[in-house]
Design an enzyme around this catalytic site. Structure first.
Site, PDB file in Angstrom:
ATOM      1  N   TRP A 117      -9.698  -5.172  -0.891  1.00 19.55           N
ATOM      2  CA  TRP A 117      -9.728  -3.732  -1.162  1.00 19.55           C
ATOM      3  C   TRP A 117     -11.080  -3.290  -1.693  1.00 19.55           C
ATOM      4  O   TRP A 117     -11.606  -2.255  -1.279  1.00 19.55           O
ATOM      5  CB  TRP A 117      -8.585  -3.316  -2.099  1.00 19.55           C
ATOM      6  CG  TRP A 117      -7.257  -3.373  -1.405  1.00 19.55           C
ATOM      7  CD1 TRP A 117      -6.217  -4.219  -1.679  1.00 19.55           C
ATOM      8  CD2 TRP A 117      -6.829  -2.581  -0.284  1.00 19.55           C
ATOM      9  NE1 TRP A 117      -5.174  -3.985  -0.807  1.00 19.55           N
ATOM     10  CE2 TRP A 117      -5.532  -2.989   0.053  1.00 19.55           C
ATOM     11  CE3 TRP A 117      -7.427  -1.558   0.462  1.00 19.55           C
ATOM     12  CZ2 TRP A 117      -4.810  -2.424   1.103  1.00 19.55           C
ATOM     13  CZ3 TRP A 117      -6.712  -0.987   1.508  1.00 19.55           C
ATOM     14  CH2 TRP A 117      -5.424  -1.418   1.813  1.00 19.55           C
ATOM     15  N   ASP A 164      -9.880   1.192  -9.124  1.00 14.77           N
ATOM     16  CA  ASP A 164      -8.804   1.329  -8.140  1.00 14.77           C
ATOM     17  C   ASP A 164      -7.612   0.544  -8.674  1.00 14.77           C
ATOM     18  O   ASP A 164      -7.536  -0.668  -8.517  1.00 14.77           O
ATOM     19  CB  ASP A 164      -9.258   0.777  -6.779  1.00 14.77           C
ATOM     20  CG  ASP A 164      -8.124   0.736  -5.765  1.00 14.77           C
ATOM     21  OD1 ASP A 164      -6.987   1.145  -6.089  1.00 14.77           O
ATOM     22  OD2 ASP A 164      -8.383   0.275  -4.619  1.00 14.77           O
ATOM     23  N   LYS A 217       2.987   1.544  -4.695  1.00 17.48           N
ATOM     24  CA  LYS A 217       3.213   0.236  -5.318  1.00 17.48           C
ATOM     25  C   LYS A 217       4.069   0.385  -6.585  1.00 17.48           C
ATOM     26  O   LYS A 217       5.168  -0.109  -6.633  1.00 17.48           O
ATOM     27  CB  LYS A 217       1.887  -0.444  -5.658  1.00 17.48           C
ATOM     28  CG  LYS A 217       1.194  -1.187  -4.503  1.00 17.48           C
ATOM     29  CD  LYS A 217       0.574  -0.310  -3.469  1.00 17.48           C
ATOM     30  CE  LYS A 217      -0.073  -1.051  -2.337  1.00 17.48           C
ATOM     31  NZ  LYS A 217      -1.506  -0.851  -2.224  1.00 17.48           N
TER      32      LYS A 217
END
Ligand SMILES: *Cc1c(COP(=O)(O)O)cnc(C)c1O
Length: 360
Positions: free
Chosen positions: A102, A172, A196
């Site tokens: 990511w 993030d 999530k």
């Protein structure tokens, strides 16, 4: 009706109690005769839902008053661009920590906007560790420092918050937000896709310090300017109303669990017992350095990859689903976000022990 223990990495399991509440309110929210999905976002009913969601999140995360909470669309992936658009403010470069797939995507995106200084890169370890805090040398002239506290795919999580002095720290937190107590004041921007640990996909939460708002490049789309979201209470355009409502129910659920310290204690216990089961066996293994193993995403491989399919099938037959690892890593991955009850982790561990025995 039967619900499984769903170990999906995202969109992930949601608390059953919250799903049931949403179901009960589905056709008629609070005697309005309509579903939340059918309401104007500008009406007083929806405005109360939106305000309550924000208030609950502020309480849950103890967000200081000099931070704004934005309800945005476009996923965490859009923040890979919105962060430089809003934070560069005339500066020419930004510092990034590259510790997984990511953060690698974040680095690739920001190259469209400025020079990127990759301060640390753990590619050579196959992302199984994080850089030592003392090894990080940040550029004092960087617009900001960006990192990914929890890398969802390999399951590697920083066990410290980088010290960046006066340079704003951007995180993030898509797969770690609400998993443990954090000191929001250490960050300039925190962002997270909802799917999530927050709620349904379609919503992104951005928590941003006030002084970092209002500096966006004027050539950029108005929908990419944090100030637009502040000025219009995240309703410049139609927000993802249902996801926002649902997230509000999840925040209230989090408060009912006892808030972040109680959630943190449960998550720590869940992760520790699962890693212990992995480490205690010669059949399962996890390659991540022990000090930076993720509490939320627990990948593990079987001693013999030929048994992967049997493991997945037999687990599913026991109501343990979505355990297949990410295609780039293989093996298994158990994502154990807040909505995964501890008994679900216990059931997985019991199954793992049984499966190992049948192979002996
Ligand atoms: C899932 C995830 C993303 C991508 O989120 P989208 O909402 O799909 O854009 C980004 N970063 C991390 C750490 C993630 O876990």
């Amino acid at each position: 009706m039967s619900r499984v223990y769903n170990f999906s990495a995202g969109p992930a399991a949601l608390p059953t109690e919250v799903l049931a509440q949403a179901q009960a309110e589905m056709l008629d929210w609070n005697n309005t005769g309509v579903s939340v999905m059918e309401m104007s976002h500008r009406g007083k009913d929806y405005m109360s839902i939106a305000a309550k969601a924000e208030a609950n999140l502020r309480q849950l995360m103890m967000i200081p008053d000099n931070y704004k909470v934005l309800f945005v669309q476009g996923g965490a992936s859009s923040q890979f661009a919105m962060v430089p658009i809003n934070l560069l403010n005339g500066k020419k470069s930004a510092d990034y920590l590259l510790t997984g797939q990511w953060s690698k995507k974040a680095v690739a995106e920001v190259k469209r906007y400025c020079h990127v200084n990759v301060v640390a890169d753990t590619t050579n370890s196959h992302f199984t560790t994080v850089p030592a805090a003392a090894s990080l040398e940040f550029d004092p002239d960087a617009a900001y420092v960006h990192y990914t506290p929890n890398e969802t795919i390999v399951g590697v999580e920083f066990d410290y918050i980088p010290e960046t002095g006066d340079v704003p720290l951007v995180a993030d937190m898509s797969s770690t937000i609400l998993s443990r107590a954090i000191d929001v004041s250490k960050f300039g921007v925190i962002y997270a896709g909802a799917q999530k640990n927050i709620g349904p996909a379609g919503l992104t939460i951005v928590i941003v310090r006030e002084d970092l708002i209002g500096n966006a490049d004027a050539n950029m789309p108005v929908m990419f300017d944090y100030k637009t979201f502040v000025d219009y209470d995240s309703m410049y355009n139609t927000p993802p109303t249902y996801s926002w409502y649902f997230a509000g129910l999840v925040f209230a659920w989090g408060l009912k669990q006892g808030g972040m310290s109680a959630i943190e204690a449960t998550n720590k216990r869940k992760a520790e017992k699962l890693y212990k089961a992995i480490d205690d066996s010669a059949f399962y293994s996890n390659p991540v350095d022990v000090h930076c193993r993720s509490w939320m995403n627990v990948p593990f491989i079987l001693a013999d990859a030929n048994l992967d399919t049997a493991f997945i099938e037999q687990a599913a037959a026991k109501g343990l689903t979505s355990l297949k690892g990410h295609r780039s890593v293989g093996g298994m991955r158990a994502s154990i976000y807040n909505a995964m009850p501890e008994v679900g982790v216990d059931a997985l561990i019991a199954f793992m022990k049984d499966f190992e025995k049948t192979q002996a």
